[in-house]
Motif scaffolding. Structure first.
Motif, PDB file in Angstrom:
ATOM      1  N   VAL A 272       0.765  -1.077  -0.185  1.00 43.87           N
ATOM      2  CA  VAL A 272      -0.044   0.086  -0.032  1.00 43.87           C
ATOM      3  C   VAL A 272       1.021   1.192  -0.005  1.00 43.87           C
ATOM      4  CG1 VAL A 272      -1.580   1.416   1.354  1.00 43.87           C
ATOM      5  CG2 VAL A 272      -1.892  -1.331   1.233  1.00 43.87           C
ATOM      6  N   ALA A 273       0.943   1.989  -1.221  1.00 43.13           N
ATOM      7  CA  ALA A 273       1.715   3.218  -1.142  1.00 43.13           C
ATOM      8  C   ALA A 273       0.918   4.374  -0.525  1.00 43.13           C
ATOM      9  CB  ALA A 273       2.339   3.474  -2.582  1.00 43.13           C
ATOM     10  N   GLY A 274       1.375   4.883   0.537  1.00 45.17           N
ATOM     11  CA  GLY A 274       0.725   6.037   1.311  1.00 45.17           C
ATOM     12  C   GLY A 274      -0.064   5.551   2.294  1.00 45.17           C
ATOM     13  N   PHE A 275       0.283   6.328   3.468  1.00 47.72           N
ATOM     14  CA  PHE A 275      -0.505   5.930   4.857  1.00 47.72           C
ATOM     15  C   PHE A 275      -1.303   7.246   5.300  1.00 47.72           C
ATOM     16  CE2 PHE A 275      -0.068   4.557   9.437  1.00 47.72           C
ATOM     17  CZ  PHE A 275      -0.785   3.538   9.369  1.00 47.72           C
ATOM     18  N   GLY A 276      -2.200   7.600   4.437  1.00 48.66           N
ATOM     19  CA  GLY A 276      -3.182   8.657   4.651  1.00 48.66           C
ATOM     20  C   GLY A 276      -4.455   7.959   4.989  1.00 48.66           C
ATOM     21  N   ARG A 277      -5.521   8.809   4.710  1.00 47.82           N
ATOM     22  CA  ARG A 277      -6.829   8.021   5.052  1.00 47.82           C
ATOM     23  C   ARG A 277      -7.125   6.839   4.651  1.00 47.82           C
ATOM     24  NH1 ARG A 277      -8.506  14.401   4.762  1.00 47.82           N
ATOM     25  NH2 ARG A 277      -7.542  13.738   2.818  1.00 47.82           N
ATOM     26  N   ILE A 278      -7.043   6.807   3.001  1.00 48.50           N
ATOM     27  CA  ILE A 278      -7.235   5.432   2.482  1.00 48.50           C
ATOM     28  C   ILE A 278      -6.279   4.442   2.624  1.00 48.50           C
ATOM     29  CG2 ILE A 278      -7.480   4.410   0.346  1.00 48.50           C
ATOM     30  CD1 ILE A 278      -8.501   7.109  -1.054  1.00 48.50           C
ATOM     31  N   GLY A 279      -5.111   4.771   2.807  1.00 53.61           N
ATOM     32  CA  GLY A 279      -3.714   3.917   3.083  1.00 53.61           C
ATOM     33  C   GLY A 279      -4.008   3.006   4.480  1.00 53.61           C
ATOM     34  N   LYS A 280      -4.531   3.876   5.263  1.00 47.08           N
ATOM     35  CA  LYS A 280      -4.458   3.522   6.695  1.00 47.08           C
ATOM     36  C   LYS A 280      -5.839   2.489   6.631  1.00 47.08           C
ATOM     37  CE  LYS A 280      -3.088   7.112   9.779  1.00 47.08           C
ATOM     38  NZ  LYS A 280      -2.860   8.295   8.954  1.00 47.08           N
ATOM     39  N   VAL A 281      -7.018   2.815   6.155  1.00 45.47           N
ATOM     40  CA  VAL A 281      -7.919   1.768   6.275  1.00 45.47           C
ATOM     41  C   VAL A 281      -7.520   0.558   5.336  1.00 45.47           C
ATOM     42  CG1 VAL A 281     -10.510   1.531   5.506  1.00 45.47           C
ATOM     43  CG2 VAL A 281      -9.763   3.582   6.642  1.00 45.47           C
ATOM     44  N   LEU A 282      -7.017   0.620   4.137  1.00 46.68           N
ATOM     45  CA  LEU A 282      -6.889  -0.295   3.214  1.00 46.68           C
ATOM     46  C   LEU A 282      -5.958  -1.302   3.634  1.00 46.68           C
ATOM     47  CD1 LEU A 282      -7.208  -1.626   0.435  1.00 46.68           C
ATOM     48  CD2 LEU A 282      -5.692   0.055  -0.344  1.00 46.68           C
ATOM     49  N   SER A 283      -4.904  -0.812   4.669  1.00 49.09           N
ATOM     50  CA  SER A 283      -3.870  -1.625   5.181  1.00 49.09           C
ATOM     51  C   SER A 283      -4.255  -2.587   6.102  1.00 49.09           C
ATOM     52  CB  SER A 283      -2.800  -1.136   5.594  1.00 49.09           C
ATOM     53  OG  SER A 283      -2.304   0.074   5.200  1.00 49.09           O
ATOM     54  N   HIS A 284      -5.371  -1.985   6.969  1.00 43.98           N
ATOM     55  CA  HIS A 284      -6.037  -2.553   8.224  1.00 43.98           C
ATOM     56  C   HIS A 284      -6.915  -3.836   7.511  1.00 43.98           C
ATOM     57  CE1 HIS A 284      -8.056  -3.163  11.974  1.00 43.98           C
ATOM     58  NE2 HIS A 284      -9.440  -2.865  11.276  1.00 43.98           N
ATOM     59  N   MET A 285      -7.487  -3.416   6.393  1.00 40.35           N
ATOM     60  CA  MET A 285      -8.551  -4.539   5.802  1.00 40.35           C
ATOM     61  C   MET A 285      -7.570  -5.490   5.173  1.00 40.35           C
ATOM     62  SD  MET A 285     -11.507  -2.177   3.825  1.00 40.35           S
ATOM     63  CE  MET A 285     -12.635  -1.274   4.759  1.00 40.35           C
TER      64      MET A 285
END
Ligand code: NAP
Length: 289
Positions: A156-169
């Motif tokens: 996951v490139a980027g740990f902003g709003r989408i990056g955080k949720v996507l990594s978690h999922m």
């Protein structure tokens, strides 16, 4: 303006249909235009733009309101809807909401005199919208990737709003998750959450991913990085246009790139509509009542 009686929902995709229905279910009078759908609209009344201008206090335009700074984003309408002085004139005296408004302002100087609010600019909107976006990205990955997400190697490139949720999922699905960021704080947080951290500027030094999800709105996947990307890697670019990938280079290097835009409206129109509605109500409560 102290009343909150009548909404005009104008153009857009399935999100706007769900939004119109949801407002009507809340008891508001709702008219819609340029949403030519066979779907029953419950208590929502179809209207012309002129009627909406006459009857409604609030007008809700789509996200994005326009792609080309010339026509309304109205994929459910057969005809092109021009955004010109005539359109803007009808919006005078209205309170107008929409997403990504700067391109709309280019269509007529009259917009300078109109009270407008960009719900896409609000943090609570982006934070909530990250959930349907991440789900949509995973849906695409499941469809395109011949293996299972479980056990796959994901970046996951980027740990902003989408990056955080996507990594978690992705971690919840038991993928092997690497996340890139540029700040030391984010890299520390990535580590704490149990993902493999990597500096964004060093992505090109790693390889072997089955799936890459880009959330960074800058061309991180340039020719150099793409040249290190395996041909069987699937790169899903979530960043809004112009995106985070050099598409020409990707094509030449045969990297499989999927530009996945407006996912909330496509995969979860009802949830996406509720997010828009809550944001608009927050704006109204903060400033207009
Ligand atoms: P965000 O919270 O601002 O996160 C962006 C991330 O990208 C952050 O980690 C940020 O790092 C990083 N970044 C920004 N510029 C960078 C650069 N030049 N180099 C390296 N890293 C950089 O944004 P978001 O809400 O997650 O949204 C991400 C993108 O998706 C946006 O373009 C947004 O419009 C789009 N989006 C797409 C959909 C869809 O359906 N595809 C839906 C909603 C939003 P720092 O924190 O260090 O700045």
């Amino acid at each position: 303006m102290t009343r909150m009686n009548c909404f005009g929902v104008v153009g857009g995709d399935k999100r706007q249909i769900a939004l119109a229905k949801s407002l009507a279910a809340d008891g508001y009078t709702v008219y819609c235009a340029f949403l030519d759908t066979a779907e029953p609209l419950a208590d929502v009344k179809k209207a012309t733009l002129h009627e909406i201008a006459e009857l409604c206090d609030y007008v809700i335009l789509p996200l994005p309101v326009t792609e080309d700074a010339r026509t309304l984003n109205a994929p459910l309408c057969e005809n092109e809807v021009l955004l010109d002085d005539h359109f803007a004139k009808l919006m005078q005296e209205k309170i107008v909401f929409g997403g990504m408004l700067p391109k709309l302002y280019k269509t007529s100087e009259i917009w300078n005199e109109i009270e407008t609010y960009d719900y896409n600019e609000r943090d609570e909107f982006a934070v909530r919208n990250a959930v349907p976006t991440a789900e949509g990205a995973i849906e695409i990955a499941m469809h395109e990737y011949p293996g299972t997400i479980n056990g796959s190697k994901c970046l996951v490139a980027g740990f902003g709003r989408i990056g955080k949720v996507l990594s978690h999922m992705l971690k919840g699905l038991e993928a092997e998750v690497t996340v890139s960021a540029r700040s030391p704080q984010d890299l520390a947080a990535i580590e704490q959450f149990g993902y493999h951290p990597i500096q964004t500027c060093k992505i090109h030094e790693t390889s072997g991913y089955d799936l890459i999800f880009n959330t960074i709105p800058a061309v991180v996947f340039d020719r150099k990085t793409l040249s290190k990307t395996a041909i069987n890697t699937i790169l899903i670019d979530l960043a809004s246009r112009p995106g985070g990938v050099d598409f020409e280079a990707a094509h030449k290097l045969s990297v499989h790139v999927i530009q996945a835009l407006s996912l909330p409206g496509k995969v979860a129109p009802k949830a996406a509509a509720e997010i828009i509605k809550r944001t608009i109500f927050n704006i109204i409560e903060e400033g207009l009542l």
